[in-house]
Design a protein around this motif. Structure first.
Motif, mmCIF file in Angstrom:
data_model
loop_
_atom_site.group_PDB
_atom_site.id
_atom_site.type_symbol
_atom_site.label_atom_id
_atom_site.label_comp_id
_atom_site.label_asym_id
_atom_site.label_seq_id
_atom_site.Cartn_x
_atom_site.Cartn_y
_atom_site.Cartn_z
ATOM 1 N N GLU A 51 0.838 -1.197 0.000
ATOM 2 C CA GLU A 51 0.000 0.000 0.000
ATOM 3 C C GLU A 51 0.875 1.251 0.000
ATOM 4 O O GLU A 51 1.888 1.329 0.684
ATOM 5 N N LYS A 57 -5.038 3.910 -0.793
ATOM 6 C CA LYS A 57 -6.242 3.558 -0.039
ATOM 7 C C LYS A 57 -7.513 3.679 -0.859
ATOM 8 O O LYS A 57 -8.560 3.136 -0.486
ATOM 9 N N PRO A 61 -10.479 -2.841 -3.243
ATOM 10 C CA PRO A 61 -9.833 -4.067 -2.757
ATOM 11 C C PRO A 61 -10.003 -5.249 -3.714
ATOM 12 O O PRO A 61 -9.126 -6.108 -3.780
ATOM 13 N N LEU A 90 -0.268 -12.569 3.347
ATOM 14 C CA LEU A 90 -1.077 -11.360 3.499
ATOM 15 C C LEU A 90 -0.797 -10.719 4.857
ATOM 16 O O LEU A 90 -0.999 -11.331 5.904
ATOM 17 N N THR A 91 -0.327 -9.474 4.822
ATOM 18 C CA THR A 91 -0.093 -8.713 6.047
ATOM 19 C C THR A 91 -1.141 -7.609 6.131
ATOM 20 O O THR A 91 -1.257 -6.783 5.217
ATOM 21 N N LEU A 92 -1.899 -7.598 7.227
ATOM 22 C CA LEU A 92 -3.014 -6.674 7.396
ATOM 23 C C LEU A 92 -2.796 -5.777 8.605
ATOM 24 O O LEU A 92 -2.389 -6.253 9.671
ATOM 25 N N PRO A 93 -3.083 -4.483 8.474
ATOM 26 C CA PRO A 93 -2.957 -3.599 9.645
ATOM 27 C C PRO A 93 -4.076 -3.821 10.662
ATOM 28 O O PRO A 93 -3.897 -3.556 11.855
ATOM 29 N N TRP A 99 -13.236 -5.234 3.502
ATOM 30 C CA TRP A 99 -12.070 -5.231 2.616
ATOM 31 C C TRP A 99 -11.691 -6.663 2.240
ATOM 32 O O TRP A 99 -11.431 -6.967 1.073
ATOM 33 N N THR A 123 -0.714 -15.376 7.093
ATOM 34 C CA THR A 123 -1.328 -14.091 7.428
ATOM 35 C C THR A 123 -0.646 -13.539 8.677
ATOM 36 O O THR A 123 -0.369 -14.276 9.632
ATOM 37 N N LYS A 125 0.041 -9.488 11.016
ATOM 38 C CA LYS A 125 -0.402 -8.124 11.252
ATOM 39 C C LYS A 125 0.745 -7.161 10.997
ATOM 40 O O LYS A 125 1.882 -7.390 11.412
ATOM 41 N N LEU A 128 -0.140 -2.921 5.272
ATOM 42 C CA LEU A 128 -0.817 -3.715 4.246
ATOM 43 C C LEU A 128 0.146 -4.107 3.130
ATOM 44 O O LEU A 128 0.630 -3.258 2.374
ATOM 45 N N THR A 129 0.422 -5.408 3.032
ATOM 46 C CA THR A 129 1.362 -5.952 2.064
ATOM 47 C C THR A 129 0.835 -7.285 1.579
ATOM 48 O O THR A 129 0.404 -8.116 2.373
#
Length: 334
Positions: A51, A57, A61, A90-93, A99, A123, A125, A128-129
């Motif tokens: 991101e 942003k 998605p 998947l890395t999520l904030p 989303w 996965t 945290k 966002l990558t």
């Protein structure tokens, strides 16, 4: 009740994507087990979307899910491989169910279309990558290299260039496109179509191939560097869409076609003796490859630009994408 990693995977990824008979063990085990076809080679590619580097942003998605797979399938296409399996890191904030629903939907749609199955991943945290590794296969010894171009080979591209770059400029409010062109360039930016069928057709025909992700000059430059050869381009032959030529003047349209990334067309070289075969192989294609120049033996690598016979050079401000020389958000894949 807050979700953990495993419920997230089960909800959005386990039961989605195409199901292939050659997947022995997929999502849910410590590793995936697949059965490649006998006497075939595996081709493995990896790309990452971050991101504010590859998207922002405001990017839908569903587009991010589609594109995270598409850029990898484009690399497989450049090698001549058939897509088979993908894994996702998947890395999520934060946990954003809306989303994730759209992202996984976009990923599922493109995997189903190209018959490749999501077989695992991870996965975590953080910022966002999205990192996707895609596996393809092809008959042993038939992979198309970057290094095979020879003097006398013809240079082709598979379709129009610069549309995704124009779409990016539109989303960044740097230029405005008319209503009838707006949707086209935004679609090219957000939902690229990897040239998978063409790539497989080029096995044993093309002498070298690469996908246009960083811009034609940069990516063709990789082919010429690998071959220690010079490309002579005839810019009036570049395939340009009406969206591009009716929005920009000639010089800006050519510059964008040469430098903008994210087109994910194939650029390849072809010996003279295979030109007829290419015509036959692509006769049924909706969009047929266009010859834009020829390879010469200059004793060094480089690209020469001509427009209707005259030398042509880029205006100031245009350059191909490089992660370590630009700070602005742009689109790029290897």
């Amino acid at each position: 009740m807050p979700r953990d990693e495993f419920s997230l995977i089960n909800e959005y990824f386990t039961h989605r994507s195409a199901k292939r008979g050659d997947v022995v063990m997929g999502i849910g085990d410590d590793g995936a087990v697949v059965q490649p076809m006998p006497e075939h080679d595996l081709v493995i590619v990896t790309d990452t979307l971050i991101e504010d580097v590859h998207f922002d942003k405001t990017t839908p998605p569903r587009s991010v899910g589609h594109k995270s797979v598409a850029v990898n399938l484009s690399d497989l296409a450049a090698m001549g491989a058939q897509p088979c399996w993908v894994s996702l890191a998947l890395t999520l904030p934060k946990m954003d169910e809306d989303w994730l629903q759209e992202f996984s939907g976009g990923l599922d749609e493109i995997c189903s279309y190209y018959d490749c199955q999501l077989i695992g991943g991870d996965t975590t945290k953080g910022p966002l990558t999205i990192t996707v590794t895609a596996h393809g296969q092809l008959p042993g010894g038939t992979a198309i290299p970057r290094s095979g171009a020879k003097a006398g080979d013809w240079i082709y591209v598979s379709g129009s260039l610069g549309d995704a770059g124009l779409g990016l400029q539109v989303t960044q409010n740097k230029v405005s496109a008319t209503g009838r062109h707006l949707q086209q360039v935004i679609e090219r930016l957000h939902y690229p179509s990897p040239r998978v069928a063409l790539g497989q057709s080029l096995r044993g025909v093309a002498s070298s191939c690469i996908d246009v992700s960083d811009g034609l000059l940069a990516d063709l430059g990789h082919l010429m560097k690998a071959a220690n050869a010079v490309a002579q381009l005839e810019l009036e032959k570049l395939p340009l869409s009406l969206a591009l030529t009716e929005t920009l003047n000639v010089d800006d349209a050519l510059a964008l076609a040469l430098t903008a990334g994210d087109d994910y067309e194939l650029c390849f070289t072809l010996p003279e003796e295979h030109r007829g075969r290419l015509e036959t192989l692509t006769a049924h294609h909706k969009t047929r490859p266009v010859c834009i120049g020829r390879v010469t033996n200059g004793g060094h690598s480089g690209i020469q630009l001509r427009y209707h016979g005259d030398e042509w050079s880029l205006a100031d401000g245009y350059k191909s994408f490089n992660h370590f020389s630009q700070n602005d958000m742009n689109q790029e894949e290897n």
